[in-house]
Design an enzyme around this catalytic site. Structure first.
Site, PDB file in Angstrom:
ATOM      1  N   SER A  66       0.790  -1.237   0.000  1.00 57.87           N
ATOM      2  CA  SER A  66       0.000   0.000   0.000  1.00 57.87           C
ATOM      3  C   SER A  66       0.815   1.277   0.000  1.00 57.87           C
ATOM      4  O   SER A  66       0.260   2.360  -0.178  1.00 57.87           O
ATOM      5  CB  SER A  66      -0.948   0.023   1.200  1.00 57.87           C
ATOM      6  N   LYS A  69       0.227   3.342  -2.883  1.00 63.96           N
ATOM      7  CA  LYS A  69      -0.963   4.199  -3.026  1.00 63.96           C
ATOM      8  C   LYS A  69      -0.576   5.682  -3.045  1.00 63.96           C
ATOM      9  O   LYS A  69      -1.257   6.501  -3.652  1.00 63.96           O
ATOM     10  CB  LYS A  69      -1.965   3.913  -1.899  1.00 63.96           C
ATOM     11  N   TYR A 192      -3.339  -2.232 -10.420  1.00 60.98           N
ATOM     12  CA  TYR A 192      -3.324  -1.991  -8.972  1.00 60.98           C
ATOM     13  C   TYR A 192      -2.431  -3.011  -8.269  1.00 60.98           C
ATOM     14  O   TYR A 192      -1.601  -2.656  -7.434  1.00 60.98           O
ATOM     15  CB  TYR A 192      -4.757  -2.059  -8.453  1.00 60.98           C
ATOM     16  N   TYR A 244      -3.833   3.141   7.891  1.00 63.07           N
ATOM     17  CA  TYR A 244      -5.054   2.356   8.026  1.00 63.07           C
ATOM     18  C   TYR A 244      -5.914   2.901   9.158  1.00 63.07           C
ATOM     19  O   TYR A 244      -5.972   4.104   9.381  1.00 63.07           O
ATOM     20  CB  TYR A 244      -4.741   0.859   8.236  1.00 63.07           C
ATOM     21  N   VAL A 262       1.221  -3.813   3.806  1.00 61.64           N
ATOM     22  CA  VAL A 262       1.166  -5.096   4.514  1.00 61.64           C
ATOM     23  C   VAL A 262       2.401  -5.965   4.272  1.00 61.64           C
ATOM     24  O   VAL A 262       2.527  -7.042   4.851  1.00 61.64           O
ATOM     25  CB  VAL A 262      -0.115  -5.913   4.182  1.00 61.64           C
TER      26      VAL A 262
END
Lengths: 308, 308, 308, 308
Positions: A66, A69, A192, A244, A262
């Site tokens: 992530s 992102k 993605y 998160y 993660v």
């Protein structure tokens, strides 16, 4: 951050947090991640003055997950006017697990922010609409920012993620049902998951993200990556939504804009000073690296060492 | 914040945001708040060097409402070990309206943070357990911090809030059903509403909150209000959860720890530099002062002027 | 129901379901309920032809708990025009646990139906507005319908419920915040808990509820309790919402309008034929009597013996 | 149902409800449904004695939509042991809109019942696993039951539904993420939409569903469709979950097991007596035919004419 960074300091921090290994859990939803040794532990820092420090397994590549992102958002900010992005995704903390559909349904398919899965999928959908080769473009950017020409995707991870993509497919289809997803779901998911499967080391991550500590400018590139204001805005978003569901707890303990993945990596920014990358694969229940968070907490322990 | 603060700067910022009046809505859930003129507009700054600046209606008192949630937390931090507080209330953004019960039911009566109503009610419940006169104690603290010996509660507002307290009573009873509320509901609500009904001016708020910019220490008091670490932690909490549901948007636009109230006041902290208080009664849909947020945005407009 | 009812049949059904005792759990949220022996087991039937059958502990009184929600609705139907009732409470299954606040908040304080706690509290609030002595009125009604002049409230249970009433107080206050609750919360709760604390036996319950099998008319009373249409409507409501969250499962297995209580009682109606009451204190996870449901299932086992 | 059915009765009922046309809204999420005239109005009844009555547009075919969810469940009951079905889908009312994902996420991918979209999709997934040609099989069944050899799918409707299938795809993928969906999502959606696109008239629907009024036995077939117990169970499920979110309201007004579709059709069962089909395309806000529900209400108006 008044405290002078030295390799010795980084090594002593790693030694202090090492005993935490065993308290978390390596991500195991795909085999390729589950296979990573829980004992990996690395840290790297790049400063706006051009210094670089590292310790432990800082040169070993791992799946940034992530953390990507932030990178996809940066690319979108380069290719879209602000308004178009923020009509499709919000800027506020979700208060929900990163892959939840509940909020997305109640809020008519508009994700709360670009750092939860739904938001990152909308961003990838936008990139798909605008770029001819979104995966190639991302590689160019991270190679350019990090200076490492051989950064690539771990295709085993990407394929494995795709095979376990049902939840993300549900998210994408739900957004499509609300008119907030334009391209083919499986094409966008492929991109993605490739972004998530970028393999980078702490050293490379610290170099790559240094522009967020330096008003949007990468030292070795003539063109700014993003504007100074955008840089500040992305940091703000990381500070409120980057960790998160425990972004508040992280701000309390560490007090830096940060984004975790993660794979056990975390990138944190000390605005106007440095970019930090840590890696330790064991995660807490919210998906953040246990030892990684603890290392950042130690780095910023005295008042004045966080942004607050 | 590199930009030098001057009275002239504050005046010009107020002139710039004044045209926004008319775009928001004065809180009208109780008559005493609805009666406030929408044209009130004030700003005050106190710096760690001991300077004070103000402009507009900065000396006029108004109902500080939820800004008091920071003060009651500070009092609790003075009377309880950390662990006891954070077992009963979380530190993460809620992602929900400030008076929602949905999350509270799902999460077994533990509020997400002390700046939503549920969290502040738990804090007040704790103060009730520990202090013999919680309302008097709060007055002593704000009078001491601000230097204004005549700060008091607006009893009309407090009574009116109490008469419209059904939602907050529901929240308190729900927490009681989960064992997270120990005292008589209506006694605690009375204190809670009195805290909300504190009448303070921007000048007084800036002085009162300066300790959060100065490592927990108020310049004119010998004892620190809280420790440097606690000060940083409270700032972190304000940064992630201080502006109701739009804490992310506010971080994006302004990038400072802040707490707003439905009376139209906002207190913001520039760590190590200053405390800022603004007041304009018209609110946006999330409950934050429209012109107040815009004024803070202008103050921090250039990169380097926010914490990010 | 073609099968002829005999005392022998009832006894053999009780013998068949007795082995299920041990699989459920006696309600223990208040001591007075927790103290009831799990081995109690009774059944009683009253038919529209005037016959009465019973077996086991059918004459022993127990706490009828939520079965009283049907009775309070009947009283409200006697004192209010239909429209006024159904503007304040719905008629549809909630799909949620009986004491949930989530749905109530989303649906602006209007409970889904009168058989969940929120709905029954609204009904009690209506009775409080209209009756001078709501508790006395309820006693008159159940004594009249059952023919047992000594039916009363278990004041230990009522008091104990009140002491554990935080969740129901939260529900009432939440409805008050939406303008759907007019009287003093604790006065209405007191009545509500007294209704729940009615002590009745299976024999008395079967007699009391027979009017729902007989077009709203009690055999021994000259005035109808409710109209034939109302009787059918109340049965419909019991069929869709009478068994907490497992009303669908119960319809599948038993196929009769019914209402259960956490005291382990269930009243079921075979329209135009009979009223049935069973009692066995151990509950399943949704709050329905394990052996009670099984006994009803056996009674209606062959096709044609349920309403479907 | 004591009242004798005559063609004249049906005609007068249609005349009574005709004025309601204009109060609802024809489904318009796909063009093929939006094009249907709102003035269509038909009713048909088949009795267990072998009589058939009809009035209005009872012979005109329309898109049966969700009525097919009962048929696919029947087919699944023929091909699977009970346990396998009910491990994957529940039997309780959902209390949510028919296409909601919220509950599905909270309940780990197990739909509440087979008559909401999620539940019907699981059933279709099961048929796909067991049948070599699920669409052909369905045609055989409805042709056999109705006696109309030319019943078919409206391929324009099926294709159009598929083009607007994002929400249902999201539901299927979400269930897949929980391991409750085994086959290719788009293959199953294709079958699902074909089932919805079955074109049948009221006359054909009444004949087709008569077995549910006759203990699972179709008069003209030697083999029972389902067992008597299963027939009763399916009726129970229709009574509690057949009319979308207003199953309780419908039970209150009509008191019959029923299943509606957004094409404006409703099938209702009077156990042991008859099957009824009505059609009027305008829907209320919960997706049920306005005039259709009103016609059924008139048919069952006096007590004793519903199952309650």
């Amino acid at each position: 951050m008044a405290k002078v960074i030295t390799t010795h300091l980084l090594e002593s921090i790693l030694a202090e947090v090492k005993p935490l290994i065993g308290q978390g859990r390596v991500a195991d939803y795909i085999p390729a991640l589950a296979a990573v040794s829980p004992y990996k532990l690395g840290i790297a820092i790049s400063t706006v003055e051009g210094q670089h420090f590292c310790a432990g397994d800082a040169s070993e590549r791992f799946s940034i997950q992530s953390i990507s992102k932030v990178l996809s958002l940066i690319v979108a900010m380069n290719h879209y006017p602000e308004d178009e992005i923020w009509q499709r995704v919000g800027k506020d903390p979700s208060g929900q697990p990163f892959n939840s559909l509940v909020q997305l349904e109640l809020e008519q398919g508009k994700p709360r922010n670009p750092f939860i899965n739904a938001g990152a999928l909308v961003v990838c959908d936008m990139l798909q609409s605008r770029l001819s080769a979104p995966r190639q473009r991302m590689l160019e950017i991270v190679r350019q920012l990090s200076g490492a020409k051989d950064i690539g995707y771990d295709s085993v991870v990407a394929r494995s993620e795709f095979e376990h993509s049902a939840r993300n497919a549900a998210i994408a289809w739900l957004m499509k049902s609300f008119g907030n997803f334009n391209n083919d779901v499986s094409v966008v998911l492929q991109n993605y998951f490739h972004y998530c499967a970028l393999q980078m080391s702490c050293v490379e991550l610290a170099r790559t993200f240094l522009f967020l500590a330096d008003k949007g400018k990468a030292r070795h590139l003539s063109e700014p990556v993003i504007t100074p204001l955008q840089s500040r805005q992305v940091n703000a978003l990381m500070a409120t939504s980057g960790m998160y569901q425990s972004s508040g707890e992280f701000a309390w303990r560490v007090g830096l804009p940060a984004k975790s993945g993660v794979g056990g990596g975390i990138v944190a920014i000390v605005p106007h000073e440095m970019a930090i990358a840590v890696w330790s694969p064991e995660l807490d229940s919210t998906g953040n690296s246990v030892a990684g968070v603890a290392a950042l907490e130690r780095l910023t322990q005295q008042p004045g060492h966080s942004v607050f």
